[in-house]
Scaffold this motif. Structure first.
Motif, PDB file in Angstrom:
ATOM      1  N   ARG A  17       0.827  -1.216   0.000  1.00 43.40           N
ATOM      2  CA  ARG A  17       0.000   0.000   0.000  1.00 43.40           C
ATOM      3  C   ARG A  17       0.858   1.262   0.000  1.00 43.40           C
ATOM      4  NH1 ARG A  17      -3.310  -3.186   3.391  1.00 43.40           N
ATOM      5  NH2 ARG A  17      -2.287  -2.339   5.250  1.00 43.40           N
ATOM      6  N   SER A  18       2.064   1.174   0.533  1.00 46.52           N
ATOM      7  CA  SER A  18       2.935   2.359   0.613  1.00 46.52           C
ATOM      8  C   SER A  18       3.646   2.673  -0.704  1.00 46.52           C
ATOM      9  CB  SER A  18       3.972   2.179   1.731  1.00 46.52           C
ATOM     10  OG  SER A  18       4.960   1.234   1.343  1.00 46.52           O
ATOM     11  N   LEU A  19       3.553   1.775  -1.675  1.00 45.30           N
ATOM     12  CA  LEU A  19       4.207   2.002  -2.969  1.00 45.30           C
ATOM     13  C   LEU A  19       3.565   3.175  -3.704  1.00 45.30           C
ATOM     14  CD1 LEU A  19       4.593  -1.445  -4.763  1.00 45.30           C
ATOM     15  CD2 LEU A  19       6.415   0.041  -3.965  1.00 45.30           C
ATOM     16  N   SER A  20       4.382   3.984  -4.329  1.00 46.60           N
ATOM     17  CA  SER A  20       3.835   5.034  -5.186  1.00 46.60           C
ATOM     18  C   SER A  20       3.365   4.396  -6.494  1.00 46.60           C
ATOM     19  CB  SER A  20       4.895   6.095  -5.478  1.00 46.60           C
ATOM     20  OG  SER A  20       5.879   5.569  -6.361  1.00 46.60           O
ATOM     21  N   GLU A  21       2.506   5.094  -7.189  1.00 44.61           N
ATOM     22  CA  GLU A  21       2.030   4.591  -8.483  1.00 44.61           C
ATOM     23  C   GLU A  21       3.189   4.478  -9.469  1.00 44.61           C
ATOM     24  OE1 GLU A  21      -0.494   2.968 -11.258  1.00 44.61           O
ATOM     25  OE2 GLU A  21      -0.715   3.195  -9.097  1.00 44.61           O
ATOM     26  N   GLN A  22       4.142   5.398  -9.390  1.00 41.67           N
ATOM     27  CA  GLN A  22       5.310   5.346 -10.272  1.00 41.67           C
ATOM     28  C   GLN A  22       6.143   4.087 -10.002  1.00 41.67           C
ATOM     29  OE1 GLN A  22       7.848   8.773  -9.920  1.00 41.67           O
ATOM     30  NE2 GLN A  22       9.109   8.190 -11.689  1.00 41.67           N
ATOM     31  N   GLN A  23       6.350   3.755  -8.711  1.00 42.10           N
ATOM     32  CA  GLN A  23       7.087   2.531  -8.363  1.00 42.10           C
ATOM     33  C   GLN A  23       6.348   1.297  -8.875  1.00 42.10           C
ATOM     34  OE1 GLN A  23       7.169   3.497  -4.066  1.00 42.10           O
ATOM     35  NE2 GLN A  23       9.286   2.748  -4.109  1.00 42.10           N
ATOM     36  N   ARG A  24       5.053   1.277  -8.647  1.00 41.85           N
ATOM     37  CA  ARG A  24       4.269   0.109  -9.049  1.00 41.85           C
ATOM     38  C   ARG A  24       4.345  -0.093 -10.559  1.00 41.85           C
ATOM     39  NH1 ARG A  24      -0.036  -1.836 -11.020  1.00 41.85           N
ATOM     40  NH2 ARG A  24      -0.826   0.161 -11.717  1.00 41.85           N
ATOM     41  N   GLN A  25       4.227   0.986 -11.326  1.00 36.80           N
ATOM     42  CA  GLN A  25       4.282   0.870 -12.784  1.00 36.80           C
ATOM     43  C   GLN A  25       5.663   0.419 -13.254  1.00 36.80           C
ATOM     44  OE1 GLN A  25       2.719   4.287 -14.828  1.00 36.80           O
ATOM     45  NE2 GLN A  25       0.712   4.086 -13.876  1.00 36.80           N
ATOM     46  N   ALA A  26       6.715   0.941 -12.639  1.00 40.05           N
ATOM     47  CA  ALA A  26       8.073   0.537 -13.016  1.00 40.05           C
ATOM     48  C   ALA A  26       8.288  -0.944 -12.718  1.00 40.05           C
ATOM     49  CB  ALA A  26       9.104   1.389 -12.272  1.00 40.05           C
ATOM     50  N   GLU A  27       7.836  -1.402 -11.558  1.00 34.75           N
ATOM     51  CA  GLU A  27       7.981  -2.819 -11.215  1.00 34.75           C
ATOM     52  C   GLU A  27       7.164  -3.698 -12.158  1.00 34.75           C
ATOM     53  OE1 GLU A  27       7.256  -3.530  -7.055  1.00 34.75           O
ATOM     54  OE2 GLU A  27       9.072  -2.446  -6.455  1.00 34.75           O
ATOM     55  N   SER A  28       5.955  -3.267 -12.510  1.00 35.30           N
ATOM     56  CA  SER A  28       5.114  -4.036 -13.432  1.00 35.30           C
ATOM     57  C   SER A  28       5.776  -4.173 -14.796  1.00 35.30           C
ATOM     58  CB  SER A  28       3.736  -3.385 -13.577  1.00 35.30           C
ATOM     59  OG  SER A  28       3.031  -3.458 -12.361  1.00 35.30           O
ATOM     60  N   ALA A  29       6.368  -3.078 -15.273  1.00 33.92           N
ATOM     61  CA  ALA A  29       7.045  -3.121 -16.570  1.00 33.92           C
ATOM     62  C   ALA A  29       8.246  -4.072 -16.521  1.00 33.92           C
ATOM     63  CB  ALA A  29       7.495  -1.717 -16.977  1.00 33.92           C
ATOM     64  N   ALA A  30       9.010  -4.028 -15.426  1.00 36.20           N
ATOM     65  CA  ALA A  30      10.160  -4.928 -15.287  1.00 36.20           C
ATOM     66  C   ALA A  30       9.706  -6.382 -15.237  1.00 36.20           C
ATOM     67  CB  ALA A  30      10.955  -4.568 -14.031  1.00 36.20           C
ATOM     68  N   LEU A  31       8.640  -6.654 -14.501  1.00 39.91           N
ATOM     69  CA  LEU A  31       8.114  -8.025 -14.456  1.00 39.91           C
ATOM     70  C   LEU A  31       7.703  -8.488 -15.846  1.00 39.91           C
ATOM     71  CD1 LEU A  31       5.987  -7.966 -11.179  1.00 39.91           C
ATOM     72  CD2 LEU A  31       7.958  -9.444 -11.638  1.00 39.91           C
ATOM     73  N   GLY A  32       7.061  -7.613 -16.603  1.00 37.89           N
ATOM     74  CA  GLY A  32       6.649  -7.966 -17.960  1.00 37.89           C
ATOM     75  C   GLY A  32       7.832  -8.365 -18.831  1.00 37.89           C
ATOM     76  N   ARG A  33       8.948  -7.640 -18.715  1.00 39.58           N
ATOM     77  CA  ARG A  33      10.138  -7.975 -19.498  1.00 39.58           C
ATOM     78  C   ARG A  33      10.685  -9.347 -19.090  1.00 39.58           C
ATOM     79  NH1 ARG A  33      10.858  -2.437 -18.583  1.00 39.58           N
ATOM     80  NH2 ARG A  33      12.304  -2.790 -16.834  1.00 39.58           N
ATOM     81  N   PRO A  59      -0.864  -5.213 -19.421  1.00 38.59           N
ATOM     82  CA  PRO A  59       0.031  -5.072 -20.575  1.00 38.59           C
ATOM     83  C   PRO A  59       1.021  -6.230 -20.706  1.00 38.59           C
ATOM     84  CG  PRO A  59      -0.261  -2.940 -19.549  1.00 38.59           C
ATOM     85  CD  PRO A  59      -0.929  -3.949 -18.649  1.00 38.59           C
ATOM     86  N   ALA A  60       1.481  -6.792 -19.593  1.00 35.40           N
ATOM     87  CA  ALA A  60       2.390  -7.942 -19.669  1.00 35.40           C
ATOM     88  C   ALA A  60       1.677  -9.148 -20.278  1.00 35.40           C
ATOM     89  CB  ALA A  60       2.929  -8.292 -18.277  1.00 35.40           C
ATOM     90  N   LEU A  61       0.412  -9.353 -19.903  1.00 38.44           N
ATOM     91  CA  LEU A  61      -0.358 -10.454 -20.494  1.00 38.44           C
ATOM     92  C   LEU A  61      -0.619 -10.188 -21.975  1.00 38.44           C
ATOM     93  CD1 LEU A  61      -2.976 -11.211 -17.671  1.00 38.44           C
ATOM     94  CD2 LEU A  61      -0.702 -12.210 -18.021  1.00 38.44           C
ATOM     95  N   ASP A  62      -0.923  -8.926 -22.312  1.00 40.01           N
ATOM     96  CA  ASP A  62      -1.149  -8.570 -23.719  1.00 40.01           C
ATOM     97  C   ASP A  62       0.080  -8.884 -24.563  1.00 40.01           C
ATOM     98  OD1 ASP A  62      -3.618  -7.615 -22.896  1.00 40.01           O
ATOM     99  OD2 ASP A  62      -3.045  -5.498 -23.021  1.00 40.01           O
ATOM    100  N   ALA A  63       1.270  -8.567 -24.026  1.00 39.60           N
ATOM    101  CA  ALA A  63       2.512  -8.811 -24.767  1.00 39.60           C
ATOM    102  C   ALA A  63       2.720 -10.305 -24.999  1.00 39.60           C
ATOM    103  CB  ALA A  63       3.701  -8.217 -24.017  1.00 39.60           C
TER     104      ALA A  63
END
Length: 196
Positions: A17-33, A59-63
């Motif tokens: 819950r303490s994660l910023s939206e920017q952190q969450r998006q960056a982590e999601s993109a890295a997981l997708g890669r 987006p990771a599932l879409d890719a």
């Protein structure tokens, strides 16, 4: 004194819950890669749609779908007594998810039976934490506990977690099915040492 599953869940959910939206998006993109490197084009996998602050993204599932991966998503239901049933599966088609119980999103029918998980070479499993021996901490509902024993013995069972959610030890129950791998934003795929 060892912490209980409830205590560990509470700590991890607070950190998420303490994660910023920017952190969450960056982590999601890295997981997708990392998932693109881990999962072969043309394979069949079971995955999930992240809820709230869970690691992962559509987006990771879409890719993966764009690379010809058949992505099956869970359909969670309980019986008349409120007991979790083994997950059924629906094929993911980008943009075609529907609202579902428990605040989830899922594919519309038709659905495949729980045993269809055995067709997946990789099962991406939502987790709050995983230890180096493959013990996964979920939310405690029991859907995956009832489903993972149906997976193929050769399937990779991959806990999708944040980097600090791979820990040395978690309390385990006899019915827990161990994960074979974890995937995190910074470390990528990690092979776990499954207890014999």
């Amino acid at each position: 004194m060892p912490r209980t599953k409830t205590q560990v869940r509470s700590t991890i959910l607070a950190a998420r819950r303490s994660l910023s939206e920017q952190q969450r998006q960056a982590e999601s993109a890295a997981l997708g890669r990392h998932l693109e490197m881990l999962i072969a084009a043309g394979s069949t996998i079971c995955a999930y749609v992240p809820v709230g602050r869970e690691p992962g993204s559509l987006p990771a599932l879409d890719a993966l779908v764009e690379r010809g991966v058949v992505v099956l998503l869970p359909v969670a239901r309980t019986d008349a007594d409120g007991e979790a049933q083994p997950l059924r599966w629906g094929r993911y088609r980008p943009g075609a998810l529907v609202e579902a119980p428990f605040g989830l999103r899922e594919p519309a029918p038709p659905w495949l039976p729980p045993e269809h998980v055995a067709h997946a070479s990789t099962v991406l499993v939502p987790a709050l934490a995983v230890d180096r021996f493959g013990t996964r901490l979920g939310r405690g509902a029991g859907f995956y506990d009832r489903t993972l024993p149906l997976a193929a013995p050769t399937a990779r069972l991959v806990a999708v977690v944040r980097d600090d959610e791979v820990v040395d030890h978690l309390p385990a129950d006899t019915h827990d099915v161990p994960m074979t791998h974890a995937v995190t934003p910074q470390r990528g795929a990690i092979e776990l040492t499954v207890r014999e």
